[in-house]
Design a protein around this motif. Sequence first.
Motif, PDB file in Angstrom:
ATOM      1  N   SER A 293       0.818  -1.208   0.000  1.00 28.85           N
ATOM      2  CA  SER A 293       0.000   0.000   0.000  1.00 28.85           C
ATOM      3  C   SER A 293       0.856   1.264   0.000  1.00 28.85           C
ATOM      4  CB  SER A 293      -0.933  -0.013   1.216  1.00 28.85           C
ATOM      5  OG  SER A 293      -1.673   1.180   1.300  1.00 28.85           O
TER       6      SER A 293
ATOM      7  N   SER B 118       3.947   1.614  -0.820  1.00 29.08           N
ATOM      8  CA  SER B 118       4.853   1.686  -1.971  1.00 29.08           C
ATOM      9  C   SER B 118       4.096   1.808  -3.283  1.00 29.08           C
ATOM     10  CB  SER B 118       5.747   0.437  -2.012  1.00 29.08           C
ATOM     11  OG  SER B 118       6.480   0.286  -0.824  1.00 29.08           O
ATOM     12  N   ASP B 119       2.752   1.753  -3.218  1.00 25.99           N
ATOM     13  CA  ASP B 119       1.895   1.849  -4.398  1.00 25.99           C
ATOM     14  C   ASP B 119       2.262   0.787  -5.431  1.00 25.99           C
ATOM     15  OD1 ASP B 119      -0.189   2.852  -5.855  1.00 25.99           O
ATOM     16  OD2 ASP B 119       1.000   4.407  -6.849  1.00 25.99           O
TER      17      ASP B 119
END
Length: 327
Positions: free
Chosen positions: A118, A120-121
């Motif tokens: 989440s 670190s996308d």
Amino acid sequence: MTTPGALAPAPGRAARRRAARRTGRGLAALALAVTLVGLGAALFGGPLAARGTGELRVPATGTTTVLRTAVFTALAIHLGELAGGRLTAGGPAPRAWSLYAALVGAAGSAGQIAVLASVSDIDMATAYGTRDGRLLLLTANGFLAAAGCLALRRPLLALLPLALVVGAEALRAHPEQYTPEIGAALTAVHLPAASLWAGGLLYTLRLMWLRRADRAGALAVLARYARPAAWLLALLALTGTASTLRKLPPDAVLTSAYGRVLIAKLLLVGLACALALLARHRMRRGRLDAQIPARAELAVLALIVVVSAILTVVPDPHWVSARLGIR
């Protein structure tokens, strides 16, 4: 013919039951208080420690700390019960919590992978491929394998996957470029020693409560725990000091979140040691109220677990030294 009065419990037995109920309510209140304080520290301790240091904000610090606290607690409960078998001396033992602990540890490790993805996308598959993701996956699988050993009624075999958990955590905690193998080795010793101290004391107090009607037997349980606990404390002092000297620059003690949290941890460790000494003093005098400081010691150790989790998520203190130009 038996009269109704003959069916009533003796006054001494009734008094003991009332005292046991009062003690039980007191222990429940203590557990609730420690849980609330620990949760608050986990959620807000990292950002508060970093206030005014100029360090970059670490995303999801509170969530990660809660999940790492779950992992450390699970390891402590599991190792404490495995080592606690020698404390029973063939008598009755409390209900095992190891299976639940292993499942909580696996969930805590898996949850950290989700947080990693989440913040670190990235998607979960990519997160699994990162260094931290692979180590967290190994930790989660280690806990699941330990749970499998318990399900197969082979509890001692759980030591093997738990050793993998310790090793993965030691590597995860030391991604630095400077002698990471030394830091990992110190953590690989420090973490199980700390887990045995806290988890062993939890199991000891549960066993003493089970045998509270036999004062001599309950004190014998505490005595069997106290002897190895002294060696664990010495080992913790040595590895903790070495880890601090190699990781914390002297000029960053008060100017980094790591240094501030470490000071809080040292104060709590000192308090736990003082309570441990008081409990052992009362134990040697044959006083069953040695359980009281021992319970307080366990409460402090629970907070130390939370603070230790915070230490693993705050920024590397060497960043502060580099920013200030300290060599």
